[in-house]
Design a protein around this motif. Structure first.
Motif, mmCIF file in Angstrom:
data_model
loop_
_atom_site.group_PDB
_atom_site.id
_atom_site.type_symbol
_atom_site.label_atom_id
_atom_site.label_comp_id
_atom_site.label_asym_id
_atom_site.label_seq_id
_atom_site.Cartn_x
_atom_site.Cartn_y
_atom_site.Cartn_z
ATOM 1 N N THR A 283 -8.782 1.007 5.029
ATOM 2 C CA THR A 283 -8.251 1.413 6.337
ATOM 3 C C THR A 283 -8.797 2.757 6.816
ATOM 4 O O THR A 283 -8.466 3.191 7.912
ATOM 5 C CB THR A 283 -6.705 1.511 6.281
ATOM 6 O OG1 THR A 283 -6.347 2.543 5.354
ATOM 7 C CG2 THR A 283 -6.080 0.194 5.844
ATOM 8 N N ASP A 284 -9.606 3.419 6.004
ATOM 9 C CA ASP A 284 -10.114 4.741 6.382
ATOM 10 C C ASP A 284 -10.936 4.686 7.671
ATOM 11 O O ASP A 284 -11.818 3.845 7.803
ATOM 12 C CB ASP A 284 -10.984 5.338 5.266
ATOM 13 C CG ASP A 284 -10.175 5.765 4.060
ATOM 14 O OD1 ASP A 284 -8.975 6.060 4.230
ATOM 15 O OD2 ASP A 284 -10.732 5.784 2.956
ATOM 16 N N LEU B 167 -4.668 9.777 3.558
ATOM 17 C CA LEU B 167 -3.215 9.763 3.340
ATOM 18 C C LEU B 167 -2.617 11.160 3.478
ATOM 19 O O LEU B 167 -1.568 11.326 4.103
ATOM 20 C CB LEU B 167 -2.893 9.179 1.962
ATOM 21 C CG LEU B 167 -3.236 7.694 1.771
ATOM 22 C CD1 LEU B 167 -3.129 7.304 0.308
ATOM 23 C CD2 LEU B 167 -2.338 6.808 2.630
ATOM 24 N N GLY C 284 0.832 -1.198 0.000
ATOM 25 C CA GLY C 284 0.000 0.000 0.000
ATOM 26 C C GLY C 284 0.863 1.242 0.000
ATOM 27 O O GLY C 284 2.081 1.178 0.169
ATOM 28 N N TYR C 285 0.204 2.376 -0.186
ATOM 29 C CA TYR C 285 0.902 3.651 -0.292
ATOM 30 C C TYR C 285 1.468 4.064 1.065
ATOM 31 O O TYR C 285 0.957 3.660 2.108
ATOM 32 C CB TYR C 285 -0.071 4.719 -0.798
ATOM 33 C CG TYR C 285 0.615 5.947 -1.344
ATOM 34 C CD1 TYR C 285 1.309 5.887 -2.547
ATOM 35 C CD2 TYR C 285 0.573 7.155 -0.663
ATOM 36 C CE1 TYR C 285 1.945 7.007 -3.059
ATOM 37 C CE2 TYR C 285 1.210 8.282 -1.170
ATOM 38 C CZ TYR C 285 1.899 8.200 -2.359
ATOM 39 O OH TYR C 285 2.542 9.305 -2.868
ATOM 40 N N CYS D 161 -0.400 4.435 4.736
ATOM 41 C CA CYS D 161 -1.631 3.630 4.822
ATOM 42 C C CYS D 161 -1.647 2.782 6.095
ATOM 43 O O CYS D 161 -2.666 2.188 6.437
ATOM 44 C CB CYS D 161 -1.818 2.744 3.589
ATOM 45 S SG CYS D 161 -0.685 1.345 3.542
ATOM 46 N N ARG E 176 -5.851 -0.236 1.708
ATOM 47 C CA ARG E 176 -6.358 0.905 0.944
ATOM 48 C C ARG E 176 -6.677 2.071 1.863
ATOM 49 O O ARG E 176 -7.259 1.880 2.927
ATOM 50 C CB ARG E 176 -7.660 0.522 0.230
ATOM 51 C CG ARG E 176 -7.504 -0.038 -1.139
ATOM 52 C CD ARG E 176 -8.817 -0.133 -1.917
ATOM 53 N NE ARG E 176 -10.028 0.032 -1.142
ATOM 54 C CZ ARG E 176 -10.769 -0.970 -0.670
ATOM 55 N NH1 ARG E 176 -10.409 -2.219 -0.873
ATOM 56 N NH2 ARG E 176 -11.869 -0.730 0.014
ATOM 57 N N ALA E 177 -6.309 3.265 1.426
ATOM 58 C CA ALA E 177 -6.678 4.477 2.167
ATOM 59 C C ALA E 177 -7.007 5.565 1.154
ATOM 60 O O ALA E 177 -6.429 5.600 0.070
ATOM 61 C CB ALA E 177 -5.528 4.913 3.069
#
Length: 171
Positions: free
Chosen positions: A153-154, A107, A7-8, A11, A101-102
């Motif tokens: 993950t938000d 982010l 992930g980015y 995240c 994922r976010a």
């Protein structure tokens, strides 16, 4: 089993991998820290002294060795790792891959607080950060989305995310 978190940056890979490894009693390996341990240079130092291409080669070597191990490992990957060579292919072949994922908003909020530790965004103003992340994420999502599992993950606690990973892997 090896569990790879992709992930980015921002995240939650490092934080969640720590919780996950404790819950499962798996060894924890952070790929960037492993590269530092082997080369005695921080990632920003490697980028500055030897360049990104050199870093990506070191990263690939470390990745291959870790994925070839028989141990139970939670592997936290660098944000760019899945993008280079056929890394995502070997990650999927040799581990259970999970994309954390976010949203761009999440982010941007997290990363604006950690800019000095992130060479990639250190010189980007807070107002330009969301646009930079959105563009970068768009390029990388193609690779991240190849992961076997995807978890949002938000607005969730790292504990809840770790619990969902365990749920997906073991049930």
């Amino acid at each position: 089993m090896i569990i790879s978190l992709v992930g980015y940056m921002g995240c939650g890979k490092s934080h969640i991998s720590k919780i996950l490894s404790e819950k499962l009693n798996f060894k924890l390996i952070d790929l960037d820290k492993e590269i530092f341990r082997r080369n005695k240079l921080t990632i920003p130092e490697i980028f500055e002294k030897k360049g990104e291409i050199y870093f990506r080669k070191l990263e690939r070597e470390a990745l291959e060795e870790i994925l070839a191990s028989e141990e139970n490992v939670v592997l936290s990957l660098g944000g760019g790792t899945p993008v280079y060579y056929n890394n995502m292919e070997i990650i999927n072949h040799n581990s259970k891959s999970i994309f954390l994922r976010a949203s761009v908003a999440t982010l941007s909020e997290r990363l604006s607080k950690q800019k000095e530790k992130r060479p990639l965004i250190a010189n980007i103003s807070d107002e330009n950060l969301p646009e930079f992340i959105a563009k970068h994420l768009f390029e990388r999502n193609e690779f991240y989305s190849k992961a076997q599992f995807s978890i949002n993950t938000d607005a969730r606690t790292p504990e809840a995310i770790a619990a969902e990973i365990i749920e997906k892997l073991y049930h």
